[in-house]
Structure formats: C-alpha cells, structure tokens
Design an enzyme around this catalytic site. Structure first.
Site, PDB file in Angstrom:
ATOM      1  CG  HIS A 120     -14.628  37.657 -29.448  1.00 33.33           C
ATOM      2  ND1 HIS A 120     -15.434  37.986 -30.515  1.00 33.33           N
ATOM      3  CD2 HIS A 120     -14.817  36.335 -29.233  1.00 33.33           C
ATOM      4  CE1 HIS A 120     -16.085  36.918 -30.923  1.00 33.33           C
ATOM      5  NE2 HIS A 120     -15.737  35.898 -30.155  1.00 33.33           N
ATOM      6  CG  HIS A 129     -12.616  32.464 -29.308  1.00 32.64           C
ATOM      7  ND1 HIS A 129     -13.628  31.826 -28.628  1.00 32.64           N
ATOM      8  CD2 HIS A 129     -13.204  33.163 -30.314  1.00 32.64           C
ATOM      9  CE1 HIS A 129     -14.783  32.108 -29.201  1.00 32.64           C
ATOM     10  NE2 HIS A 129     -14.561  32.926 -30.225  1.00 32.64           N
ATOM     11  CB  CYS A 175     -18.432  35.269 -43.646  1.00 27.27           C
ATOM     12  SG  CYS A 175     -18.653  33.902 -44.797  1.00 27.27           S
ATOM     13  CG  MET A 191     -10.921  30.254 -42.994  1.00 31.74           C
ATOM     14  SD  MET A 191     -12.339  31.360 -43.110  1.00 31.74           S
ATOM     15  CE  MET A 191     -12.917  30.956 -44.772  1.00 31.74           C
ATOM     16  CB  CYS A 251     -14.794  36.028 -38.085  1.00 34.51           C
ATOM     17  SG  CYS A 251     -14.961  34.726 -36.851  1.00 34.51           S
ATOM     18  CG  HIS A 252     -14.217  37.731 -42.231  1.00 33.19           C
ATOM     19  ND1 HIS A 252     -12.844  37.773 -42.311  1.00 33.19           N
ATOM     20  CD2 HIS A 252     -14.541  36.412 -42.223  1.00 33.19           C
ATOM     21  CE1 HIS A 252     -12.359  36.545 -42.369  1.00 33.19           C
ATOM     22  NE2 HIS A 252     -13.377  35.694 -42.313  1.00 33.19           N
TER      23      HIS A 252
END
Length: 545
Positions: free
Chosen positions: A329, A371, A50, A91, A53-54
């Site tokens: 990113h 992305h 996780c 997700m 991304c978070h």
C-alpha cells in the site's frame, strides 16, 4: 427486471464494456434485481467509496473480497448492516456517517451481489486523446512571478468537489482553487519545487505551475479509469525530467515528460504474485523516487512486488523486482532517505527496501492492517532512530528501528508498540523539529475518536497519548466531521488537520500550535468542500515526515 449490463458507467466515459462470466450463470441468476439505472448508480458509488480498498473487480486487498460467490451467501440484510455501521477494522460507517442514504445503502447491498464488470483498458492512443498542454513550456515564466512563500504553500484536496485548494501557509488564506480529477489522492512536488502534480482517483493528472502569477494548471492527462499515485524524478541530473503515475485500472504505470505529461512508456503490472499465482488486477499503489539512483520505487499491491524501475534509459527499461508481501500500500523513507518502508496490508507486515543496493532489507511483522501514510521518523530515547506506522485494524502504533549502523541490534525490528485510541487510523506524522507524534483515527466508528486526534510526546512515550478535540474546535455544527491527515508547515511549529465533513455540510482546516498543542487557527470557507489530504510543498518535496 434483471439488469442487462447494456450500459456502462458515466465515470468511464460511456465506453462499451463486456460482462465477465467468471462466476457462472448461477451467480448471475441469484443476484437481486437491479435496473440499468440502478446498476450505473451503484457502479458510480462503488468507484467513489469502495474500489480503493476492495478492488475494481471486487477481489479484495486492504478490504475483503466482495465477489458474488461471497456476497450472495452473506445475505442482503447483512450487507446493509455492514455498509451502514462499518467496523472497527477500518470499514467506514457510510450509513450512520451520513455519506449514504438508507436507499443508497439498500442499492449498494444489491449491487455487491451482481457480477463485476471490468472497465476498459487504456493504451497510448487512449492516453494521448486525453493529453492537453494548456500552457506550452516556452510560454511559461522564466522565474517565479508571484510573491508566495512556495515552501509554505499547502495543496489541499477538496475530495467530492474534484478540486485542490492552494492555501498560503503564512497568511492562512486560499490562494486559488483549481479544477482537477475526482478525489485527488496525493500531491507531489517536482525536485525543483516549481511543479505540483496531483492525481485523482479517476486517474486524471494535473500539472500545476507554481511560478505563474496565480498558480495554474499547465498540462493534464488521464491515464486510465482509477489511480492513486504520481511521482517525479529526483536523482541528480534528472530533476523535473520525468513523471511517473500508476493506475489501479488498468493495472500498469506510465512514464511521462516531467514538464508536459506527454506519455512516453507504459508498462503492465499483470503477472505473478509473490505466491507464484497469476493475478489479473495487480494495482500500482505508492511510488517514490530514489535519492540514490535514477529509479522509481513502484509498489504493486496485489502481487506484493516492489519494482525498482531505472528511468535512465526508457527504451531499454531495466527493472529489478523485489518480492515482499501482499497487499502493498503506502510507505515512506527512513530519516536518511536510503531505506523505503512500505506496508503490506493483508500480510500485516512492513517491507524494507535498501534503495542503494536494490535489495529487500527486512520483512517485519506488525499489527493488523498497517496504514502509515508516509510514516513518521524520530529518535527514540532508548532505541535510537525509529519509523512509526499506525493501523486500520488495531489501536497499535508500531515503532521500528531504522539505524543498522549505530543501533544495529534494533534495526528492522519492532522496538515498541504504543496503544492509541483505536483502529481506523490513516496517518501518523511528526517533524525533525518536533517532540510530538500525531495519530489520526478518521475511520474509527466511535465519534470520540474519529473527531479527535491523539498526540504522543516522543521523549516520554510511556505516558501515553493525549486526545485533542479537533472537530469540536472547528465548531462546524452537525455531520460526520472526521479528523484526518496531520501535516506540518515548513517551520515545523504548526500542525494542520482536515475536518472532513459531508459535501453538504461545513468542513474546515484546523491549525494547532505544535509546542503548546493549543488551537491556533480555524480556516473555514464555503469553498472548502470535503477537505482530506493537505500537503506542504517543502516537506513533500524533501520527504520530511
């Protein structure tokens, strides 16, 4: 019993941590009960699945914030459902996809309601304590001692095994498997093509000498607790001289000797965002090496700043900060190698930097959560040279004009948007010798998409895409079988795909003939555990995509 926060994670090497009180006693009191052992397990799963991304502090980036002031209000059952089924926006469906059991999903729903604990910092002494030169420079070969066609060698990430497999692109056989950091994110090649650098999500860097009789790790270092990016100096006169790596935690980058990984210079990225607000966790995302100057292009995720770091004088380090957009990113060069295009996920933009002038050339609105990986360059039949990105949050494949000389009116604007099979895409890829544009969708919740790949004819884009059943061709049996990361061989006539299954399931690498789009080879081996990224040495060395 309420968790006491007295133990830290095994993944953080048992270093002591101090709880943050940023969310107050009310948030801590409202969180559901967890034992120390459960919290430790949740922290490990969060790190592995996780945090990328978070965020380490759960403040969000590509993914939404998961701080307790938000998660407690969402409720336990909502969190369980979201973790189980995922979303079309990227997700993953960790429950139905087989990555987490029902008990682990329940544990993570409780964990996300706890107050985040910051990992320890990492300074020079901490890095030096992990630095090892396994084979000194003077003991390494003076010439290539094996008969491998190094240009067609592939470095394949075996994610959950904490390994990379070096696969011979000619024979399709595994040359060797090397123990690395956990979940290697990228592989990078030195300017000479001799050294392979890999960096794990646990911030461990391994330096592999491809000239040895059997390629082997010759140096290693750990630069923090979480990381994604490593790169080497490529400007003339600095070939193989330096390496640079950026970490997610601590938020900083380190410049090292290129042949030993000795840490030389650490620079923090904490500071102000493009919105002129302070951020405590501006993580280093992608890094590329300029072809025009002795500079590293360092993209700082949360701040939205692109740093042009001049490595010609490390003592008097000069940095040009270019404000772009949040959250930066990954990205890649245009076909000329002059312009760098990078996705700003949360802003749904692509930033374009002119590496010759060190200025922002454009900030382009695109679809939801772009992305691109490194993106894909090809010549559009109508608009001239373009660079493509796919998206996590939409089915769009966006084409941006990249020629400000001969196609000036098309430069740095969206010239066409293609419709792919769905959201959840991570990578697009083509090759100068190919007429195909490949688009994966491994994070799409529909298995028809996550187990296939879409391919467009770049000379007839209006015809739409064709889907190829890559996972079906692999014939692996049950499992999630996500198809990820198209990558060309050196000749540009084969495309390699990872069929990424759970650690206890069979995985494979599927090779497709680029011209016929037919299955050419399936590589299966019990040692191919959760293959994800795979990087061709020649194409990575020369920024061909």
């Amino acid at each position: 019993m309420k968790i006491r926060y007295t133990k830290t994670l095994a993944i953080l090497a048992a270093l002591p941590l101090v709880i943050t009180h940023a969310y107050g006693a009310e948030a801590r009191a409202a969180a559901p009960a967890m034992t120390d052992a459960e919290f430790s397990q949740g922290s490990k799963i969060y790190f592995e699945r996780c945090a990328g991304c978070h965020g380490v502090l759960r403040k969000g980036a590509t993914g939404k914030p998961l701080t307790p002031d938000l998660t407690i209000n969402k409720g336990h059952e909502y969190l369980k459902a979201f973790i189980t089924y995922g979303s079309p926006g990227g997700m993953p469906n960790f429950g139905t996809g087989g990555e987490l059991t029902a008990d682990q999903v329940d544990l993570m729903a409780r964990y996300l309601q706890q107050v985040p604990v910051p990992p320890p910092e990492a300074g020079l002494k901490d890095m030096e304590a992990t630095w090892k030169v396994i084979v000194p420079v003077e003991d390494r070969p003076a010439k290539q001692m094996n008969r491998l066609n190094l240009g067609n060698l592939f470095s394949v990430t075996l994610r959950d095994a904490g390994q990379v497999a070096l696969v011979d692109g000619d024979t399709k056989e595994i040359v060797t498997i090397l123990k690395t950091g956990y979940a290697v994110h990228i592989s990078r090649i030195s300017a000479s093509g001799r050294y392979l650098f890999v960096i794990g999500r646990d911030a461990k860097i391994n330096l592999i000498d491809l000239w040895m009789e059997t390629p082997a790790i010759v140096a290693e270092i750990k630069i923090g607790t979480e990381a994604r990016s490593v790169e080497t100096s490529k400007f003339k006169g600095y070939e193989d001289k330096y390496a640079v790596a950026g970490s997610y935690w601590p938020p900083q980058y380190v410049i090292m000797d290129g042949d030993t990984l000795k840490p030389l210079k650490i620079v923090s990225t904490r500071g102000m965002t493009v919105d002129q607000e302070y951020h405590p966790e501006p993580r280093v995302a992608s890094i590329v090496s300029s072809h025009y100057k002795p500079e590293f292009v360092i993209n700082v995720k949360e701040s939205g700043q692109i740093l042009m770091v001049d490595y010609s004088d490390l003592i008097n380090l000069k940095t040009t900060a270019i404000p772009a957009a949040k959250f930066l990113h990954d990205g890649g060069f245009d076909s000329t190698g002059r312009y760098f295009l990078v996705a700003a996920n949360a802003s749904h933009k692509i930033a374009v930097v002119d590496t010759r002038t060190d200025k922002l050339a454009a900030l382009i609105d695109v679809g939801k959560v772009p992305h691109p990986g490194r993106g894909a360059n090809f010549v559009h039949p109508e608009f001239g040279p373009v660079w493509a990105t796919s998206h996590l949050g939409t089915e769009d494949v966006t084409l941006i004009g990249t020629d400000p000389v001969k196609h000036r009116k098309n430069a740095w604007r969206v010239v066409q948007v293609l419709k792919g099979p769905g959201g959840g895409s991570l990578f697009v890829k083509t090759h100068p010798k190919s007429k195909n544009l490949w688009v994966d969708t491994p994070l799409n919740p529909d298995t028809r998409n996550s187990q296939s790949v879409a391919v467009f004819d770049t000379t007839a884009l209006d015809k739409g895409f064709v889907q190829l059943p890559i996972a079906e061709w692999a014939n692996l049996g049950d499992g999630a079988k996500r198809v990820v990361h198209p990558e060309y061989n050196k000749a540009g006539d084969e495309v390699w795909f990872s069929v990424w299954n759970a650690a206890d399931k069979k995985s494979a690498i599927v090779i497709v003939d680029d011209k016929t789009r037919k299955l050419k080879k399936v590589i299966t081996d019990p040692k191919l555990i959760t293959p994800t990224g795979h990087f061709n040495v020649y194409n990575t060395q020369h920024d061909i995509y």
